[in-house]
Scaffold this motif. Sequence first.
Motif, PDB file in Angstrom:
ATOM      1  N   GLU A   1      49.001  85.199  45.766  1.00  0.00           N
ATOM      2  CA  GLU A   1      50.087  86.128  45.427  1.00  0.00           C
ATOM      3  C   GLU A   1      51.413  85.404  45.229  1.00  0.00           C
ATOM      4  OE1 GLU A   1      50.343  85.408  49.717  1.00  0.00           O
ATOM      5  OE2 GLU A   1      48.684  85.875  48.344  1.00  0.00           O
ATOM      6  N   ARG A   2      51.551  84.194  45.793  1.00  0.00           N
ATOM      7  CA  ARG A   2      52.757  83.383  45.582  1.00  0.00           C
ATOM      8  C   ARG A   2      52.517  82.295  44.543  1.00  0.00           C
ATOM      9  NH1 ARG A   2      56.536  83.653  49.736  1.00  0.00           N
ATOM     10  NH2 ARG A   2      57.896  82.623  48.205  1.00  0.00           N
ATOM     11  N   LEU A   3      51.301  81.743  44.546  1.00  0.00           N
ATOM     12  CA  LEU A   3      50.991  80.658  43.609  1.00  0.00           C
ATOM     13  C   LEU A   3      50.993  81.154  42.165  1.00  0.00           C
ATOM     14  CD1 LEU A   3      48.053  78.947  45.533  1.00  0.00           C
ATOM     15  CD2 LEU A   3      50.431  78.189  45.436  1.00  0.00           C
ATOM     16  N   GLY A   4      50.506  82.399  41.957  1.00  0.00           N
ATOM     17  CA  GLY A   4      50.454  82.940  40.596  1.00  0.00           C
ATOM     18  C   GLY A   4      51.821  83.011  39.942  1.00  0.00           C
ATOM     19  N   PRO A   5      52.801  83.701  40.560  1.00  0.00           N
ATOM     20  CA  PRO A   5      54.148  83.743  39.969  1.00  0.00           C
ATOM     21  C   PRO A   5      54.787  82.360  39.852  1.00  0.00           C
ATOM     22  CG  PRO A   5      53.887  85.491  41.584  1.00  0.00           C
ATOM     23  CD  PRO A   5      52.668  84.627  41.691  1.00  0.00           C
ATOM     24  N   PHE A   6      54.539  81.482  40.832  1.00  0.00           N
ATOM     25  CA  PHE A   6      55.079  80.124  40.770  1.00  0.00           C
ATOM     26  C   PHE A   6      54.564  79.423  39.515  1.00  0.00           C
ATOM     27  CE2 PHE A   6      55.030  75.586  41.599  1.00  0.00           C
ATOM     28  CZ  PHE A   6      56.215  75.350  42.268  1.00  0.00           C
ATOM     29  N   TRP A   7      53.252  79.497  39.277  1.00  0.00           N
ATOM     30  CA  TRP A   7      52.679  78.860  38.096  1.00  0.00           C
ATOM     31  C   TRP A   7      53.210  79.505  36.818  1.00  0.00           C
ATOM     32  CZ3 TRP A   7      50.682  74.867  35.864  1.00  0.00           C
ATOM     33  CH2 TRP A   7      50.098  74.999  34.602  1.00  0.00           C
ATOM     34  N   GLU A   8      53.340  80.829  36.802  1.00  0.00           N
ATOM     35  CA  GLU A   8      53.849  81.507  35.607  1.00  0.00           C
ATOM     36  C   GLU A   8      55.244  81.010  35.250  1.00  0.00           C
ATOM     37  OE1 GLU A   8      53.633  85.661  36.408  1.00  0.00           O
ATOM     38  OE2 GLU A   8      51.441  85.725  36.382  1.00  0.00           O
ATOM     39  N   ASP A   9      56.084  80.779  36.272  1.00  0.00           N
ATOM     40  CA  ASP A   9      57.418  80.241  36.022  1.00  0.00           C
ATOM     41  C   ASP A   9      57.337  78.852  35.395  1.00  0.00           C
ATOM     42  OD1 ASP A   9      58.656  82.482  37.014  1.00  0.00           O
ATOM     43  OD2 ASP A   9      58.987  81.671  39.012  1.00  0.00           O
ATOM     44  N   VAL A  10      56.463  78.013  35.943  1.00  0.00           N
ATOM     45  CA  VAL A  10      56.320  76.641  35.428  1.00  0.00           C
ATOM     46  C   VAL A  10      55.762  76.676  34.008  1.00  0.00           C
ATOM     47  CG1 VAL A  10      55.069  74.464  35.708  1.00  0.00           C
ATOM     48  CG2 VAL A  10      56.063  75.600  37.704  1.00  0.00           C
ATOM     49  N   GLU A  11      54.719  77.474  33.795  1.00  0.00           N
ATOM     50  CA  GLU A  11      54.104  77.531  32.467  1.00  0.00           C
ATOM     51  C   GLU A  11      55.094  78.041  31.423  1.00  0.00           C
ATOM     52  OE1 GLU A  11      50.073  79.297  30.365  1.00  0.00           O
ATOM     53  OE2 GLU A  11      51.215  80.564  31.731  1.00  0.00           O
ATOM     54  N   ALA A  12      55.884  79.050  31.791  1.00  0.00           N
ATOM     55  CA  ALA A  12      56.870  79.593  30.850  1.00  0.00           C
ATOM     56  C   ALA A  12      57.893  78.528  30.469  1.00  0.00           C
ATOM     57  CB  ALA A  12      57.569  80.804  31.468  1.00  0.00           C
ATOM     58  N   LYS A  13      58.329  77.747  31.445  1.00  0.00           N
ATOM     59  CA  LYS A  13      59.290  76.684  31.152  1.00  0.00           C
ATOM     60  C   LYS A  13      58.655  75.587  30.296  1.00  0.00           C
ATOM     61  CE  LYS A  13      63.234  77.840  32.470  1.00  0.00           C
ATOM     62  NZ  LYS A  13      64.223  78.037  31.398  1.00  0.00           N
ATOM     63  N   ALA A  14      57.403  75.241  30.593  1.00  0.00           N
ATOM     64  CA  ALA A  14      56.707  74.226  29.796  1.00  0.00           C
ATOM     65  C   ALA A  14      56.534  74.699  28.355  1.00  0.00           C
ATOM     66  CB  ALA A  14      55.352  73.910  30.428  1.00  0.00           C
ATOM     67  N   ALA A  15      56.251  75.995  28.180  1.00  0.00           N
ATOM     68  CA  ALA A  15      56.131  76.552  26.829  1.00  0.00           C
ATOM     69  C   ALA A  15      57.461  76.443  26.092  1.00  0.00           C
ATOM     70  CB  ALA A  15      55.672  78.008  26.904  1.00  0.00           C
ATOM     71  N   GLU A  16      58.568  76.699  26.797  1.00  0.00           N
ATOM     72  CA  GLU A  16      59.890  76.558  26.182  1.00  0.00           C
ATOM     73  C   GLU A  16      60.146  75.109  25.782  1.00  0.00           C
ATOM     74  OE1 GLU A  16      62.862  78.034  28.813  1.00  0.00           O
ATOM     75  OE2 GLU A  16      62.137  80.099  28.767  1.00  0.00           O
ATOM     76  N   VAL A  17      59.734  74.169  26.631  1.00  0.00           N
ATOM     77  CA  VAL A  17      59.912  72.751  26.321  1.00  0.00           C
ATOM     78  C   VAL A  17      59.138  72.395  25.055  1.00  0.00           C
ATOM     79  CG1 VAL A  17      59.409  70.395  27.097  1.00  0.00           C
ATOM     80  CG2 VAL A  17      60.381  72.058  28.698  1.00  0.00           C
ATOM     81  N   LEU A  18      57.884  72.828  24.963  1.00  0.00           N
ATOM     82  CA  LEU A  18      57.072  72.540  23.773  1.00  0.00           C
ATOM     83  C   LEU A  18      57.673  73.174  22.528  1.00  0.00           C
ATOM     84  CD1 LEU A  18      53.472  73.045  25.237  1.00  0.00           C
ATOM     85  CD2 LEU A  18      54.469  70.882  24.462  1.00  0.00           C
ATOM     86  N   ASP A  19      58.305  74.324  22.715  1.00  0.00           N
ATOM     87  CA  ASP A  19      58.875  75.064  21.594  1.00  0.00           C
ATOM     88  C   ASP A  19      60.300  74.627  21.277  1.00  0.00           C
ATOM     89  OD1 ASP A  19      58.278  76.979  19.657  1.00  0.00           O
ATOM     90  OD2 ASP A  19      59.388  78.539  20.702  1.00  0.00           O
TER      91      ASP A  19
ATOM     92  N   GLU B   1      51.324  65.160  25.405  1.00  0.00           N
ATOM     93  CA  GLU B   1      52.505  65.975  25.100  1.00  0.00           C
ATOM     94  C   GLU B   1      52.579  67.192  26.024  1.00  0.00           C
ATOM     95  OE1 GLU B   1      54.505  68.430  21.321  1.00  0.00           O
ATOM     96  OE2 GLU B   1      52.400  67.811  21.269  1.00  0.00           O
ATOM     97  N   ARG B   2      51.441  67.834  26.265  1.00  0.00           N
ATOM     98  CA  ARG B   2      51.431  69.021  27.122  1.00  0.00           C
ATOM     99  C   ARG B   2      51.635  68.649  28.587  1.00  0.00           C
ATOM    100  NH1 ARG B   2      46.512  72.227  23.895  1.00  0.00           N
ATOM    101  NH2 ARG B   2      47.865  73.026  22.228  1.00  0.00           N
ATOM    102  N   LEU B   3      51.068  67.534  29.005  1.00  0.00           N
ATOM    103  CA  LEU B   3      51.298  67.069  30.377  1.00  0.00           C
ATOM    104  C   LEU B   3      52.775  66.739  30.592  1.00  0.00           C
ATOM    105  CD1 LEU B   3      48.141  64.819  30.736  1.00  0.00           C
ATOM    106  CD2 LEU B   3      48.675  66.758  32.219  1.00  0.00           C
ATOM    107  N   GLU B   4      53.376  66.075  29.617  1.00  0.00           N
ATOM    108  CA  GLU B   4      54.803  65.734  29.735  1.00  0.00           C
ATOM    109  C   GLU B   4      55.670  66.995  29.739  1.00  0.00           C
ATOM    110  OE1 GLU B   4      55.674  62.965  26.641  1.00  0.00           O
ATOM    111  OE2 GLU B   4      54.604  61.308  27.610  1.00  0.00           O
ATOM    112  N   ALA B   5      55.254  68.027  28.981  1.00  0.00           N
ATOM    113  CA  ALA B   5      56.002  69.296  28.991  1.00  0.00           C
ATOM    114  C   ALA B   5      55.947  69.937  30.375  1.00  0.00           C
ATOM    115  CB  ALA B   5      55.443  70.249  27.937  1.00  0.00           C
TER     116      ALA B   5
END
Length: 664
Positions: A67-85, A254-258
């Motif tokens: 319940e805490r790890l899910g939102p934590f990962w979503e925050d990281v993934e969203a930021k990584a997506a912004e970096v790639l974009d 590239e995705r790992l670096e993001a």
Amino acid sequence: MSRKTQAMNPHRNCSNASRPKKPPRPSPHARRKPPMQADDHAVEVILSEARRFMVPLYQRKYQWGDERLGPFWEDVEAKAAEVLDGDSKFQHYMGALILAPIDEGSRIGVTPRVQVVDGQQRLTTFQLLLAAIREVARDHGADDVIAYVQDYILNPLKSKDTDPLTRFKLTPTPSDREIFHDVLEKEYKAVRVKYHQFYYGQRVPKNTPWRSLRAYDEFRKRVDYFVKFGPSDIEAPELEDIEDGEGQAALAEERLEALLKAVLNRMKLVVITLGEGDDAQVIFETLNSKGEPLLAMDLVRNNIFHRAEKEETSIDALYKELWDPFDDYWWRANAPNARPSRPRIDHFLAHVLAAETGEKISMRELYAEYRGFAVPKGRPRFEKVEDELRLLQRHAPIYETLEGRIKADPAMAWLGKKLGVWQVTTAYPLAMQIAASELADGDKMTLARLIYSYIVRRALSGLTAKNLNKVFQSLTQRFVEDGVSLEVFTAYFAGRDGDSTRFPNDEEFQRGILSQPAYRLAPSARIKDVLWELENASKSALAERVEMPDGLQTEHVLPQSWTSDWPFEDAVDRSRYDGDPASEERDRMLHTLGNLTLITGGLNISSGNKSFAEKKAKFAEHTGLFLNKWFVNKEAWAEGDIRQRGEHLALAAPKIWIGLEESK
């Protein structure tokens, strides 16, 4: 002493106990205790320094569950997506880290230590995620990423370091220590071997007492998926789609670096360093008392009324009239169909900002987004704060309508139900723009139908839903620039023929209905919505129109687990698993729309995998749906029958889910 002197000194005749005490004068040679210090830092700044973070014994072992790890990962993934974009505007605040120095001063040749008073759970989580990124990098031969990560989880030893644990940046409580340090130091395969008894199948179960191992294992799976398939809500190439090995390696890196940039550079913590006179234990207990965290909207409210105080207006009256409705519990409950998991009030604010500006709004930096909207470049957007609040109040009824709380607009109430079923709340800003426009009611309904049609047509045509958020965001931008109209909506899709954005025409839509596995493309409530719309379209003009009753389930007429009771048209006896092309074609077709219908749950259980004759008899006796009248005069049910019914439904579908041409 004279009476005059006594009169001027009222404490002269008081007892010593009642006299006010003067504070002692500090010695000029006394050393001042350093005060508490606070500053915000990116995670890489916190972890790059060679020092040991020591978790005190009075703290709990690592506790974060899914319940805490899910939102934590979503925050990281969203930021990584912004970096790639190339679209990362803000750093994301991840909470506080409170530290207390252990050693006075610095000792040459010894790695300094700090006590983690609060924030050890999130600090541990960052370390576990970094270890997971490193192991996925190992799978892809990304040696530079591996070496880079090591600098943020391990310390270089100094000449006078004697404790072997000094090499770890974080030392948790003793009960967590061995597993945690093995995760940081060993390869994933070695961890699996050593702790195999904690795995169930291929994963560590949710109810494990070893939460750090569960977190590490889950992060590794999510990082691996991100590297192979890209961000979950963005259309991106899969590694397997790239035939060139070097190209695959480059994309993986590239995705790992993001991900690394998202974790280390785009995430930040407020670091509070206690002074020598601060009691770490007392502060820890105070911080962990029962307090409710501030929502983004709480910060917005405080900002709004702080600015309102500078105006000559009645703050109390302004609050009661224009803000008090937002304090209702309904607004603070999580929005049921939206991601990330946040209260409705936060999602509402994000949708308002998107509708008003046409810009992409980050839910994770909502307060910063609102400040930039209300006071862009330091100049207020609104003449008065009251105007700002009235803007929110104008949009509130439409959001409540979309969420099904009220019915302020018939078209938006209908659209809200459909968006809820399909879980596409990213279209809310468009809906708000349409509702606020001066369009005629008929045109508003047509635009609502087009939004719904676009979602359904793409799904049944087998096209990705990952880019819907980008499409709807760019449409809101077009509406801001050119106004809200049917012409602007249809012009937006002109020339957009790529898989990620196009509005499927009738031919592609009908082809998808006949060939695509609708049951898998539109699972659960979504396929029931499709079938119910087809049910209503099957009714005569004299039949009543009602809401879909509760308890209906999707039924495969030809069962997924078909047997010899379901003969082939050529009367050849085939097995489901014999690899025969006809068997494979049957397994493909049974998931298409032509083989699907609606029945009650009880009838579904009763029908099961029975022969068509038995099913038809039960349908005739227990269901009155127009969809099921199709089977009354059928003697058998095989591939040709599925295709015939599919063609019938495909002819009806474009009238339900209208295309761009039909809207003109």
